[in-house]
Design a protein around this motif. Structure first.
Motif, short mmCIF file in Angstrom:
data_model
loop_
_atom_site.label_atom_id
_atom_site.label_comp_id
_atom_site.label_asym_id
_atom_site.label_seq_id
_atom_site.Cartn_x
_atom_site.Cartn_y
_atom_site.Cartn_z
N ASN A 41 10.83 -13.10 0.28
CA ASN A 41 9.68 -13.71 0.96
C ASN A 41 9.97 -14.46 2.19
OD1 ASN A 41 7.84 -12.42 -0.85
ND2 ASN A 41 7.81 -14.02 -2.20
N ASN B 17 6.56 -10.46 6.49
CA ASN B 17 5.64 -9.77 6.67
C ASN B 17 5.61 -8.18 6.04
OD1 ASN B 17 4.35 -11.42 8.59
ND2 ASN B 17 5.80 -10.96 10.37
N ALA B 18 6.48 -8.03 4.89
CA ALA B 18 6.93 -7.03 4.14
C ALA B 18 5.51 -6.46 3.69
CB ALA B 18 7.72 -7.18 3.10
N PRO B 19 4.99 -5.34 4.04
CA PRO B 19 3.89 -4.82 3.22
C PRO B 19 4.03 -4.77 1.74
CG PRO B 19 4.63 -3.24 5.20
CD PRO B 19 5.72 -4.29 4.99
N ASN B 20 3.04 -5.25 0.94
CA ASN B 20 3.29 -5.24 -0.59
C ASN B 20 4.12 -6.27 -0.92
OD1 ASN B 20 1.26 -3.27 -0.87
ND2 ASN B 20 2.72 -1.90 -0.30
N ASN C 72 7.37 -4.25 -1.99
CA ASN C 72 7.51 -3.45 -1.19
C ASN C 72 8.66 -2.34 -1.63
OD1 ASN C 72 9.37 -2.61 1.30
ND2 ASN C 72 7.49 -3.43 2.48
N TYR D 13 11.60 -11.70 4.93
CA TYR D 13 10.63 -10.63 5.18
C TYR D 13 9.32 -10.97 4.81
CZ TYR D 13 9.86 -5.58 6.19
OH TYR D 13 9.21 -4.61 6.76
N LYS E 22 3.62 2.42 -5.26
CA LYS E 22 3.65 2.98 -3.90
C LYS E 22 5.04 3.57 -3.44
CE LYS E 22 -0.66 0.75 -2.64
NZ LYS E 22 -1.59 0.32 -1.34
#
Length: 335
Positions: free
Chosen positions: A237, A242-245, A249, A240, A258
């Motif tokens: 965290n 701004n990591a999606p999910n 991720n 990264y 996903k």
């Protein structure tokens, strides 16, 4: 009272502190060591090269000195071709280096034991360069390597390296990494399933040692209550944000809902290795089991070492367990 420039803004122990003036202080890691064209202990020659200036990506190359000597002989018209390993070092995406003591020692040992040509990529580190910068650098480094192949095309401004041009066998291309480097290796091989490598080169095999994977839901021996508080999660965290999910991720959690199907892994052989005392062990084992059930058509192996901790074969490279692990990796590359 100290100046404001000496005040800590954020820290991620035990790895680094960031001060309010932007200075990054790394708290652990091993010293850098120079390359050597004549290392009598390993019998391996090494050198450093620059792949790209913008962004700055470098690499350390390792090759048996005997191979270089033979190729330089005036009566040798057929230089020896070697299996080619593109390697990504560990260190939580934020410490260590292709030029650091432990990673240099690892690559020297593997190169000597397996008789290969190794290219250890020096990617940009966080937190100065937040993720996904390291992923992009590792992909760019691999593309540069494969551009040396017969059908490859070197980008303008990039230069070929003679060790790779003369000695690399692109029919035996391997990707490898330890810890965060294993994560980078996995994601690079997955990307090769959707994007072509220069010259149409295919990856024969990959090994991921003590892979840095995590997720919001506990698996195996992990503690559900502590899942989002422990170091693997907090470090991801921080590096990264701004990591999606977030921690789910697919780059950090290949088993996330996903995440793309593991059947898309673009290699024919895979070696996953874990250590019994490693916090990341359950993730590695779960990943291996999921690979076996994914419909992937390759050959997967799992190596479990009892009584050892994370990255033992790197941090304690003189032990018998470490030497056995190196032999196992070399066997995989020679097979």
């Amino acid at each position: 009272m100290g100046s404001i420039s000496n005040e800590v803004q954020t820290e991620c122990l035990p790895f680094f502190r960031i001060y309010k003036d932007g200075t990054v202080e790394r708290l652990i890691g091993t010293p850098y060591v120079p390359p050597s064209l004549d290392d009598p202990k390993s019998g391996v020659s090494s050198k450093d090269i620059t792949i790209s200036q913008n962004p700055l990506i470098k690499a350390r190359l390792h090759i048996p000195k005997q191979v270089l000597d033979q190729s330089q002989a005036t009566d040798n018209k057929s230089p020896e071709k070697l299996p080619l390993l593109v390697y990504y070092h560990g260190g939580g995406f934020c410490i260590e280096s292709a030029f650091s003591l432990v990673e240099h020692q690892l690559l020297q040992s593997i190169t000597a034991e397996a008789r290969i040509l190794a290219v250890s990529i020096e990617y940009r580190l966080a937190p100065e360069h937040l993720l996904p910068a390291a992923y992009e650098d590792c992909w760019e480094g691999l593309q540069w390597v494969t551009s040396h192949s017969a059908a490859g095309e070197m980008k303008p401004g990039f230069e070929a390296d003679p060790w790779i041009t003369i000695h690399a066998d692109f029919e035996r291309l391997f990707i490898g990494g330890d810890s965060a480097g294993a994560n980078l290796a996995y994601n690079t091989v997955m990307r090769a399933g959707t994007e072509k490598l220069s010259g149409g080169v295919k990856i024969l095999g990959a090994f991921i040692t003590h892979p840095y994977f995590w997720g919001s839901k506990a698996v195996g021996s992990e503690n559900e209550k502590e899942q989002l508080k422990v170091l693997p999660c907090t470090l991801w965290n921080a590096l990264y944000p701004n990591a999606p999910n977030g921690i789910d991720n697919p780059m950090i959690n290949p088993l996330a809902p996903k995440a793309p199907s593991l059947s898309g892994l673009a290699c024919k052989r895979l070696l996953v290795s874990v250590a019994s005392q490693d916090q990341l062990k359950s993730r590695g084992v779960s990943f291996y089991k999921a690979m076996k059930e994914s419909g992937w058509e390759g050959e997967a192996e799992l190596v479990q070492v009892e009584g050892e901790e994370h990255a033992f074969h790197i941090l304690n490279f003189e032990t018998e367990s470490a030497k056995m692990m190196i032999k196992r990796l070399a066997e995989f590359l020679r097979k």
